[in-house]
Design a protein around this motif. Sequence first.
Motif, PDB file in Angstrom:
ATOM      1  N   LEU A  84     -13.487  82.193  56.855  1.00 29.17           N
ATOM      2  CA  LEU A  84     -12.815  81.465  55.784  1.00 29.17           C
ATOM      3  C   LEU A  84     -11.304  81.344  55.980  1.00 29.17           C
ATOM      4  CD1 LEU A  84     -14.817  82.844  52.723  1.00 29.17           C
ATOM      5  CD2 LEU A  84     -15.247  80.780  54.087  1.00 29.17           C
ATOM      6  N   ASP A  85     -10.674  82.357  56.575  1.00 29.29           N
ATOM      7  CA  ASP A  85      -9.223  82.295  56.795  1.00 29.29           C
ATOM      8  C   ASP A  85      -8.865  82.198  58.278  1.00 29.29           C
ATOM      9  OD1 ASP A  85      -6.578  82.183  55.759  1.00 29.29           O
ATOM     10  OD2 ASP A  85      -6.271  84.279  56.291  1.00 29.29           O
ATOM     11  N   LEU A 102     -23.338  84.506  54.539  1.00 35.96           N
ATOM     12  CA  LEU A 102     -22.366  84.754  55.601  1.00 35.96           C
ATOM     13  C   LEU A 102     -22.769  84.095  56.933  1.00 35.96           C
ATOM     14  CD1 LEU A 102     -21.625  88.525  54.840  1.00 35.96           C
ATOM     15  CD2 LEU A 102     -20.618  86.503  53.768  1.00 35.96           C
ATOM     16  N   TYR A 154      -7.480  90.963  52.546  1.00 36.26           N
ATOM     17  CA  TYR A 154      -8.800  90.397  52.206  1.00 36.26           C
ATOM     18  C   TYR A 154      -9.557  91.293  51.274  1.00 36.26           C
ATOM     19  CZ  TYR A 154      -7.405  87.445  56.025  1.00 36.26           C
ATOM     20  OH  TYR A 154      -6.683  86.613  56.820  1.00 36.26           O
ATOM     21  N   LYS A 197     -21.579  80.690  52.351  1.00 37.66           N
ATOM     22  CA  LYS A 197     -20.763  81.847  51.974  1.00 37.66           C
ATOM     23  C   LYS A 197     -21.606  82.988  51.417  1.00 37.66           C
ATOM     24  CE  LYS A 197     -16.767  78.967  50.877  1.00 37.66           C
ATOM     25  NZ  LYS A 197     -15.862  78.520  49.806  1.00 37.66           N
ATOM     26  N   LYS A 214     -14.736  86.682  55.520  1.00 43.68           N
ATOM     27  CA  LYS A 214     -13.562  86.061  54.893  1.00 43.68           C
ATOM     28  C   LYS A 214     -12.437  85.890  55.910  1.00 43.68           C
ATOM     29  CE  LYS A 214     -10.662  86.139  50.825  1.00 43.68           C
ATOM     30  NZ  LYS A 214     -10.287  86.813  49.598  1.00 43.68           N
ATOM     31  N   ALA A 221     -18.637  91.103  54.233  1.00 48.13           N
ATOM     32  CA  ALA A 221     -17.922  90.107  53.423  1.00 48.13           C
ATOM     33  C   ALA A 221     -16.456  89.999  53.833  1.00 48.13           C
ATOM     34  CB  ALA A 221     -18.036  90.446  51.937  1.00 48.13           C
ATOM     35  N   LYS A 222     -15.838  91.136  54.135  1.00 47.37           N
ATOM     36  CA  LYS A 222     -14.437  91.140  54.550  1.00 47.37           C
ATOM     37  C   LYS A 222     -14.272  90.467  55.919  1.00 47.37           C
ATOM     38  CE  LYS A 222     -10.538  94.296  54.583  1.00 47.37           C
ATOM     39  NZ  LYS A 222     -10.106  95.652  54.260  1.00 47.37           N
TER      40      LYS A 222
END
Length: 159
Positions: free
Chosen positions: A25-26, A80, A159, A77, A21, A17-18
């Motif tokens: 996502l970033d 993933l 994150y 999301k 992200k 998940a980290k």
Amino acid sequence: MGVVSYDSEITTPIPPAKMFKAAVLDADNLIPKVLPQAIKSVEVLEGDGGPGTVKLITFGEGSHYKTMKQKVESLDKENLIYCYSIIEGDVLGTTFEKISNEVKITASPEGGSVCKNTSKYFTIGEVEITEEKIKAGKEKASEMFKAIEAHLLANPDAY
């Protein structure tokens, strides 16, 4: 038109998940910070980051490319999974119509994660893609992934 596909896999100690992200996502903010020689900037031209979003990527001085446009095809999301296509730019040259990528991050047995990438190169006409070109693409993707991993290891609270 022909299609050439290849798969790659990279492992990391960062939890799934980290990593998702940060790397997905970033990515628009993070990649120009951790790899400024490769990517100078990412600008959203249309959309909100989800499917249909079109981004303009400007390469850094260390690259022999200038710009490319990416289109987000899907963003899951929960599972993933991130799919996008390179739809314009000098990266495509006169060889490719587009390049599509599916990135999936899963948990590894060791507690980190595995990033699986499937790339599909849609050629213009019948073009032979050399193993060297595929290897170069894999190396650039691995470099970016490892730079994000290094950033997350150096900044464990991010994150």
